[in-house]
Design a protein around this motif. Sequence first.
Motif, PDB file in Angstrom:
ATOM      1  N   ALA A 137      -3.124  -3.297  27.815  1.00 40.30           N
ATOM      2  CA  ALA A 137      -4.213  -3.068  28.748  1.00 40.30           C
ATOM      3  C   ALA A 137      -3.528  -3.876  30.355  1.00 40.30           C
ATOM      4  CB  ALA A 137      -5.282  -3.770  28.033  1.00 40.30           C
ATOM      5  N   ALA A 138      -3.074  -4.994  29.638  1.00 40.39           N
ATOM      6  CA  ALA A 138      -2.060  -5.849  30.962  1.00 40.39           C
ATOM      7  C   ALA A 138      -1.280  -4.615  32.069  1.00 40.39           C
ATOM      8  CB  ALA A 138      -1.045  -7.349  30.416  1.00 40.39           C
ATOM      9  N   THR A 139      -0.260  -3.873  31.173  1.00 40.92           N
ATOM     10  CA  THR A 139       1.260  -3.563  31.517  1.00 40.92           C
ATOM     11  C   THR A 139       0.110  -2.339  32.511  1.00 40.92           C
ATOM     12  OG1 THR A 139       1.059  -2.152  29.788  1.00 40.92           O
ATOM     13  CG2 THR A 139       2.475  -3.995  29.998  1.00 40.92           C
ATOM     14  N   TRP A 140      -1.609  -1.020  31.773  1.00 42.75           N
ATOM     15  CA  TRP A 140      -1.897  -0.774  33.387  1.00 42.75           C
ATOM     16  C   TRP A 140      -2.180  -1.264  34.247  1.00 42.75           C
ATOM     17  CZ3 TRP A 140      -4.387   2.677  28.615  1.00 42.75           C
ATOM     18  CH2 TRP A 140      -3.580   3.250  26.827  1.00 42.75           C
ATOM     19  N   GLY A 141      -2.059  -1.655  34.637  1.00 42.68           N
ATOM     20  CA  GLY A 141      -2.820  -2.669  35.440  1.00 42.68           C
ATOM     21  C   GLY A 141      -4.014  -3.631  35.565  1.00 42.68           C
ATOM     22  N   ILE A 142      -5.101  -3.885  34.468  1.00 35.56           N
ATOM     23  CA  ILE A 142      -6.212  -4.759  33.713  1.00 35.56           C
ATOM     24  C   ILE A 142      -5.844  -5.867  34.040  1.00 35.56           C
ATOM     25  CG2 ILE A 142      -8.443  -4.012  32.300  1.00 35.56           C
ATOM     26  CD1 ILE A 142      -7.083  -1.661  31.361  1.00 35.56           C
ATOM     27  N   ASN A 143      -6.917  -6.727  35.522  1.00 40.55           N
ATOM     28  CA  ASN A 143      -7.330  -7.795  34.541  1.00 40.55           C
ATOM     29  C   ASN A 143      -7.789  -8.643  33.836  1.00 40.55           C
ATOM     30  OD1 ASN A 143      -7.183 -10.600  35.371  1.00 40.55           O
ATOM     31  ND2 ASN A 143      -7.107 -10.539  37.426  1.00 40.55           N
ATOM     32  N   VAL A 144      -6.760  -8.672  32.738  1.00 40.38           N
ATOM     33  CA  VAL A 144      -7.426  -9.104  31.255  1.00 40.38           C
ATOM     34  C   VAL A 144      -8.995 -10.474  31.222  1.00 40.38           C
ATOM     35  CG1 VAL A 144      -7.396  -9.703  29.206  1.00 40.38           C
ATOM     36  CG2 VAL A 144      -5.736  -7.862  29.930  1.00 40.38           C
ATOM     37  N   LYS A 145      -7.987 -11.038  32.395  1.00 40.43           N
ATOM     38  CA  LYS A 145      -9.080 -12.263  32.405  1.00 40.43           C
ATOM     39  C   LYS A 145     -10.214 -11.978  33.053  1.00 40.43           C
ATOM     40  CE  LYS A 145      -5.412 -15.312  32.597  1.00 40.43           C
ATOM     41  NZ  LYS A 145      -4.712 -16.777  32.749  1.00 40.43           N
ATOM     42  N   PRO A 179       1.346 -12.839  37.343  1.00 39.80           N
ATOM     43  CA  PRO A 179       0.688 -11.745  36.161  1.00 39.80           C
ATOM     44  C   PRO A 179       1.342 -10.365  36.179  1.00 39.80           C
ATOM     45  CG  PRO A 179      -0.773 -12.498  37.413  1.00 39.80           C
ATOM     46  CD  PRO A 179       0.737 -12.884  38.172  1.00 39.80           C
ATOM     47  N   VAL A 180       0.897 -10.164  34.851  1.00 45.12           N
ATOM     48  CA  VAL A 180       1.317  -8.882  33.480  1.00 45.12           C
ATOM     49  C   VAL A 180       1.118  -7.711  35.079  1.00 45.12           C
ATOM     50  CG1 VAL A 180       1.688  -7.115  32.084  1.00 45.12           C
ATOM     51  CG2 VAL A 180       2.488  -9.019  31.500  1.00 45.12           C
ATOM     52  N   HIS A 181      -0.750  -7.403  35.356  1.00 43.93           N
ATOM     53  CA  HIS A 181      -1.141  -6.855  35.810  1.00 43.93           C
ATOM     54  C   HIS A 181      -0.811  -6.648  37.336  1.00 43.93           C
ATOM     55  CE1 HIS A 181      -3.423 -10.383  36.355  1.00 43.93           C
ATOM     56  NE2 HIS A 181      -4.271  -9.469  37.629  1.00 43.93           N
ATOM     57  N   LYS A 182      -0.639  -7.912  37.881  1.00 43.67           N
ATOM     58  CA  LYS A 182       0.235  -7.488  39.338  1.00 43.67           C
ATOM     59  C   LYS A 182       1.679  -7.206  39.196  1.00 43.67           C
ATOM     60  CE  LYS A 182      -3.024 -10.927  41.734  1.00 43.67           C
ATOM     61  NZ  LYS A 182      -2.900 -12.149  41.309  1.00 43.67           N
ATOM     62  N   ARG A 183       2.283  -6.859  38.435  1.00 46.22           N
ATOM     63  CA  ARG A 183       3.269  -6.223  38.283  1.00 46.22           C
ATOM     64  C   ARG A 183       3.215  -5.002  38.279  1.00 46.22           C
ATOM     65  NH1 ARG A 183       7.714 -10.280  35.942  1.00 46.22           N
ATOM     66  NH2 ARG A 183       6.604 -12.313  35.816  1.00 46.22           N
ATOM     67  N   ALA A 184       2.005  -4.757  37.554  1.00 46.88           N
ATOM     68  CA  ALA A 184       1.753  -3.393  37.489  1.00 46.88           C
ATOM     69  C   ALA A 184       1.041  -2.405  38.614  1.00 46.88           C
ATOM     70  CB  ALA A 184       1.041  -2.617  36.433  1.00 46.88           C
ATOM     71  N   ASN A 185       0.898  -2.858  39.631  1.00 50.26           N
ATOM     72  CA  ASN A 185       0.763  -2.723  40.703  1.00 50.26           C
ATOM     73  C   ASN A 185       1.376  -2.481  41.224  1.00 50.26           C
ATOM     74  OD1 ASN A 185      -1.747  -2.050  42.816  1.00 50.26           O
ATOM     75  ND2 ASN A 185      -2.444  -4.008  42.455  1.00 50.26           N
ATOM     76  N   LEU A 186       2.344  -3.039  41.026  1.00 52.65           N
ATOM     77  CA  LEU A 186       3.448  -2.820  42.296  1.00 52.65           C
ATOM     78  C   LEU A 186       4.436  -1.876  42.066  1.00 52.65           C
ATOM     79  CD1 LEU A 186       5.163  -6.732  42.688  1.00 52.65           C
ATOM     80  CD2 LEU A 186       3.440  -5.508  44.433  1.00 52.65           C
TER      81      LEU A 186
END
Lengths: 389, 272
Positions: free
Chosen positions: A236-244, B81-88
């Motif tokens: 989920a996080a690698t797909w850009g989802i802010n898990v928190k 965090p991971v999701h911000k890097r994905a956003n980039l």
Amino acid sequence: MAVQDRDSDEDRTEVLTLDELIATTTDPEPAPAEPSGPTPGGWVARVAVGLVLAWAVLCYPTNVLSPFTVGGVEANAVSEAVIFAVIGLSLNVLIGYVGTISLGHQAFVGIGAFTSAYVVTEMGQEFFIAALVASLVGAAQAALLGAVSLRVTGLYFGLITLSYGIMTQESIFQIESLTGGTAGQAAPRPLGFESDFRYYYLCLLVLALVVFIDWRLMATKGGRALLALRENPRVAATWGINVKAYTVLAFAVSGLFAGLGGALLAHRDLNVVANPFDFRLALVFIMMTVIGGLRNRAGVVAGAAFFALLRNGELLELLRVADVFAKPPISLTAEVMPLVLGPVLLLLTITLFPGGFGQLTSTVGRWLRGGPFRFVKADKEVQITDVRA
Amino acid sequence: MSAPDLQPERTTLLETDGISIRFGGVQALNDVNLRVDEWEIVGIIGPNGAGKTTLFNCITGFYAPTAGRVRYRGQDVTDLPVHKRANLGMGRTFQNVGLVKGSTAGENLKTAQHLEVDYDPLAGIFGSPRTFDVERHTTDRARAILDLMGLAHLEHTRVQGLPYGVLKRLELAAVLATDPDILLLDEPGSGMGPEEAEELGDLLLQLREEFELTIVMIDHHVPLVTRISDYVYCLNFGEVLAEGLPDDVRRHPEVVRAYLGDEATDDSEEVA
């Protein structure tokens, strides 16, 4: 394959964006082998059953527009079934979508109930404003717990929710100015919905609203994000989802529903006292949600209604077996029936029917929409991994 | 296909500057410097346990390196965090297939478009009319990408239980749906035979053209890596053993020793 086809076009130098790709991709979807629809007779049967169901929900409990009068059903008890459905959908967000648990949901609901009663009685506001405040307060306190869930998971989070519920019972629900002490806080019904049966329709309207929100949640990015992070937070996080953020959001939505359910419960009873909001109620909430069928809206509603009606004795009354249970040697009051029957049903659900009541409602629902009448199988795998360890 | 020369000005897209990370007593990575230019395909090879996936985890944000920085487009992203890097624009796949197994392939691709879906989650929850339109568009995109990857028939199929090769392909489709600028692929060719690996190589080259991608890939298929990569790093015991043009690295004596000495894998002869 599509890529190779397009690459044969040698002159093409610019890069296709995804949207252009959509424009160029033709999707001549082969019509799925249409199963032969129901016969005219089949449709008549479906419409008939649909009408009976609609009648059972809309007319029967209140004896409105009913061709014959059926006594013995109390509108307030059926209202509770509807309110429990709202609460069930609230828990479904946590257990079903996020994969966490709340063993202190009586606090979520109780806070909503007391807030709404307080806003109406002590602050002199309209019921609808009070219900809104109650759902927002419910959302806020749930979001706090959601923030905790980011640091503590599994059994220990369950423990925290359990103690949170009891702590709320013993502290907030004992504040006299808020809860009116042992006498309770008055919670009058809104103008136009004073009678029991009108209030029932108000509850139905709120349930419809909650079902709508739940449907839109799961049909949009928020719901998809929840299902992804429940199963695999890393992906989920690698797909850009802010898990928190999405975890906290889900808690807030759950608290919103619970607060709303609490408000409805308060004004149904016209007076809120702290007593009923104890852990045993939370246990009933969890059982009805899981037995109803996680991630299955209709199932959760059916499960909640089943437990509410069981609790009020209506179900046993309807089945004409109330006496059997009430008299010795069994001597069970309706009140404790959910706690006696619940564990058995829970075990059956977990081992044999992981879809719970949802398997039945899905079966009937598909048939009503013109599909075949075949028992819907639920997948075992998803259900057992529900509460993250 | 060799490195294309149609990109005259190359900018550095991704850079690690002396990345080190320790787990207890194990130095998993030690002073790893990696540079990836735009439009490049960079291969990372090395025996099992060399620290390749750990490096990916540092780049994408799952691990915080004990020393060193990660820069993306010149921006220091080490603390993001991971999701911000994905956003980039970082997209990544996993060794053990990063998909939501309980959902259908179509749902997975819609979920992966999270950043592309242009509305607030609250607008979605409360049923804003616009979200209905955007959702339709999201579904169309998911379908288009599935079609592009030759997986259109699986749109309504649950991911759980699909064959491994299909899962790998679907995972690639999902990461493409995030609309990345750089793809970090962790063993995309695992479990594939030589022909399938050949096909995968073609696919990656095509995807690079199609989506203007930069690719970093970890893989054990040395022939695959050397065929499509513009530059190769070989890791061993958390350090860069050798780097350079694919053929040079493949013949590098240290690399040959690392492969033959530590693990006699199937690839060992091809390395030599």
